[in-house]
Design a protein around this motif. Sequence first.
Motif, PDB file in Angstrom:
ATOM      1  N   LYS A  17       0.755  -1.161   0.005  1.00 26.29           N
ATOM      2  CA  LYS A  17       0.004   0.006   0.039  1.00 26.29           C
ATOM      3  C   LYS A  17       0.907   1.180   0.096  1.00 26.29           C
ATOM      4  CE  LYS A  17      -0.775   2.133   4.078  1.00 26.29           C
ATOM      5  NZ  LYS A  17      -1.580   2.856   5.064  1.00 26.29           N
ATOM      6  N   LYS A  21       0.771   4.156  -2.682  1.00 26.66           N
ATOM      7  CA  LYS A  21       0.567   5.409  -2.231  1.00 26.66           C
ATOM      8  C   LYS A  21       1.639   6.467  -3.229  1.00 26.66           C
ATOM      9  CE  LYS A  21      -0.572   8.376   1.543  1.00 26.66           C
ATOM     10  NZ  LYS A  21      -0.852   8.525   2.895  1.00 26.66           N
ATOM     11  N   LEU A  24       1.255   6.625  -7.080  1.00 23.97           N
ATOM     12  CA  LEU A  24      -0.086   7.343  -7.251  1.00 23.97           C
ATOM     13  C   LEU A  24       0.367   8.961  -7.137  1.00 23.97           C
ATOM     14  CD1 LEU A  24      -3.097   6.119  -5.483  1.00 23.97           C
ATOM     15  CD2 LEU A  24      -3.090   7.127  -7.574  1.00 23.97           C
ATOM     16  N   LEU A  28      -0.179  11.398 -10.194  1.00 27.92           N
ATOM     17  CA  LEU A  28      -0.880  12.504 -10.258  1.00 27.92           C
ATOM     18  C   LEU A  28      -0.262  13.883 -10.528  1.00 27.92           C
ATOM     19  CD1 LEU A  28      -3.567  11.788  -7.451  1.00 27.92           C
ATOM     20  CD2 LEU A  28      -3.712  11.246 -10.067  1.00 27.92           C
TER      21      LEU A  28
ATOM     22  N   VAL B 150      -8.372   5.566  -7.874  1.00 29.93           N
ATOM     23  CA  VAL B 150      -7.941   6.715  -7.409  1.00 29.93           C
ATOM     24  C   VAL B 150      -7.392   7.828  -8.323  1.00 29.93           C
ATOM     25  CG1 VAL B 150      -6.515   7.870  -5.490  1.00 29.93           C
ATOM     26  CG2 VAL B 150      -7.686   5.675  -5.165  1.00 29.93           C
ATOM     27  N   ARG B 151      -6.529   7.546  -9.331  1.00 31.91           N
ATOM     28  CA  ARG B 151      -6.024   8.230 -10.319  1.00 31.91           C
ATOM     29  C   ARG B 151      -7.368   8.995 -11.222  1.00 31.91           C
ATOM     30  NH1 ARG B 151      -1.989   6.692 -15.428  1.00 31.91           N
ATOM     31  NH2 ARG B 151      -0.788   8.718 -15.244  1.00 31.91           N
ATOM     32  N   ASP B 154      -9.377  11.446  -9.227  1.00 36.16           N
ATOM     33  CA  ASP B 154      -8.559  12.525  -9.466  1.00 36.16           C
ATOM     34  C   ASP B 154      -8.819  13.353 -10.534  1.00 36.16           C
ATOM     35  OD1 ASP B 154      -6.315  14.394  -7.998  1.00 36.16           O
ATOM     36  OD2 ASP B 154      -5.430  14.181 -10.063  1.00 36.16           O
ATOM     37  N   LEU B 186      -4.529   0.314   0.134  1.00 36.74           N
ATOM     38  CA  LEU B 186      -4.674   2.000   0.617  1.00 36.74           C
ATOM     39  C   LEU B 186      -5.939   2.123   1.657  1.00 36.74           C
ATOM     40  CD1 LEU B 186      -4.536   3.578  -2.980  1.00 36.74           C
ATOM     41  CD2 LEU B 186      -2.606   3.733  -1.160  1.00 36.74           C
ATOM     42  N   ARG B 189      -7.590   7.115   4.817  1.00 35.30           N
ATOM     43  CA  ARG B 189      -6.704   8.357   5.062  1.00 35.30           C
ATOM     44  C   ARG B 189      -5.866   8.478   3.903  1.00 35.30           C
ATOM     45  NH1 ARG B 189      -3.392   8.859  10.504  1.00 35.30           N
ATOM     46  NH2 ARG B 189      -5.732   8.490  11.204  1.00 35.30           N
ATOM     47  N   ASP B 190      -5.126   7.326   3.448  1.00 37.51           N
ATOM     48  CA  ASP B 190      -4.282   7.396   2.312  1.00 37.51           C
ATOM     49  C   ASP B 190      -4.938   8.046   1.016  1.00 37.51           C
ATOM     50  OD1 ASP B 190      -2.314   5.999   3.631  1.00 37.51           O
ATOM     51  OD2 ASP B 190      -2.965   4.046   2.794  1.00 37.51           O
ATOM     52  N   ASP B 193      -5.803  11.819   1.709  1.00 35.41           N
ATOM     53  CA  ASP B 193      -4.403  12.504   1.552  1.00 35.41           C
ATOM     54  C   ASP B 193      -4.102  12.878   0.027  1.00 35.41           C
ATOM     55  OD1 ASP B 193      -4.106  12.645   3.951  1.00 35.41           O
ATOM     56  OD2 ASP B 193      -2.109  11.116   4.129  1.00 35.41           O
ATOM     57  N   ILE B 194      -4.234  11.821  -0.704  1.00 40.79           N
ATOM     58  CA  ILE B 194      -4.050  11.843  -2.117  1.00 40.79           C
ATOM     59  C   ILE B 194      -5.103  12.743  -3.013  1.00 40.79           C
ATOM     60  CG2 ILE B 194      -3.598  10.680  -4.275  1.00 40.79           C
ATOM     61  CD1 ILE B 194      -2.655   8.347  -2.497  1.00 40.79           C
TER      62      ILE B 194
END
Lengths: 90, 266
Positions: A17, A21, A24, A28, B150-151, B154, B186, B189-190, B193-194
Amino acid sequence: MFKKLRTMLGIGGKSSKEIAKDRLRVALVYDKTDISPKILEEIRAEIISVISKRLVIKEENIDITLEREGSTVALVTSIPIVKVKRGAEN
Amino acid sequence: MGGIAIVITSGKGGVGKTTTTANVGIALSMKNKRVAVVDADIGLRNLDVVLGLENRVVYNLVDIVEGACGVKQALIRHKRAENLYLLPAAQARTKDAVTSEQMVTVVSELKKMFDFVLIDSPAGIEAGFRNAATGADIALVVTTPEVSAVRDADRIIGLLDSMGKKEHSLIINRIRPEMVVEGNMLDVRDVIDILSIKLIGIVPEDPEIIISTNKGEPIVMDDNSLAGKAFINIARRILGENVPWLKLEERRKKGLFGWIKDMWGK
């Protein structure tokens, strides 16, 4: 089994993980700045050539990254200096 | 005046937009709100099957914009959740059958009749997504704790911002607490955060979702399901209630304990 235990105790390598992170975060930033890894590599080479006129540096240890703080992106680099070149003081 | 239009979107496909739309819609209707759920995924209609209403579709969204029927005629009332109505998508058409302006007209018509209008967006960032988002007052962005989802979330948040849709919150779906404990997923919180976005829901992975979708009975109708509770909590937060987060941590402790026991056992 022991790999799991090490991860849980926070020793040993990064957990998957944490790798996710980190990847990612970087992805991004690249997505938003439109700077490709190729361009970053070119910037790295150009910085080295400029700095090398004055300083002897450890090229292999130069780390150049894009970091995001809030909504801004910064180009961050750390360049280890070996010594100042003779005649570069003036 | 009138209701509030909420788009449920994600960028990436398969993260649970339709399941979220169906369940949050039913949960809101169980709170005595009048709710319309709109399937904006033209050509890939699915909200009807998730709600168990596929056999009752007569007219659809494209029929309305083409003048073949009125908005009221196309709405299908849910059998068990009587405050909930579905506006289905057309199945035999493509996404260009409806324009942004037509979508805004239909949504504002629905807002006059309902407290909430939930719009199930198609995956992607093209016209279908824009049409779904353009008439919405609020956006719920659904993601799973995976890098690809997640990407894409975003990217979608960026697009919503650029469309002036600044009111958005995040739903993290399919969390597996046992994998979070192992450091292999993940955590909430991860992801926060991102993405730096307001959180409105955390939903654990639950095999019951597949069973409920098989039956066409949304999981919020099952009192014992943890995922169902998570969706009800999202509805309550939409209504302005301050609801504590589901305690996935307690399960985590159990998971950890169970794991240690497993290790001793072997």
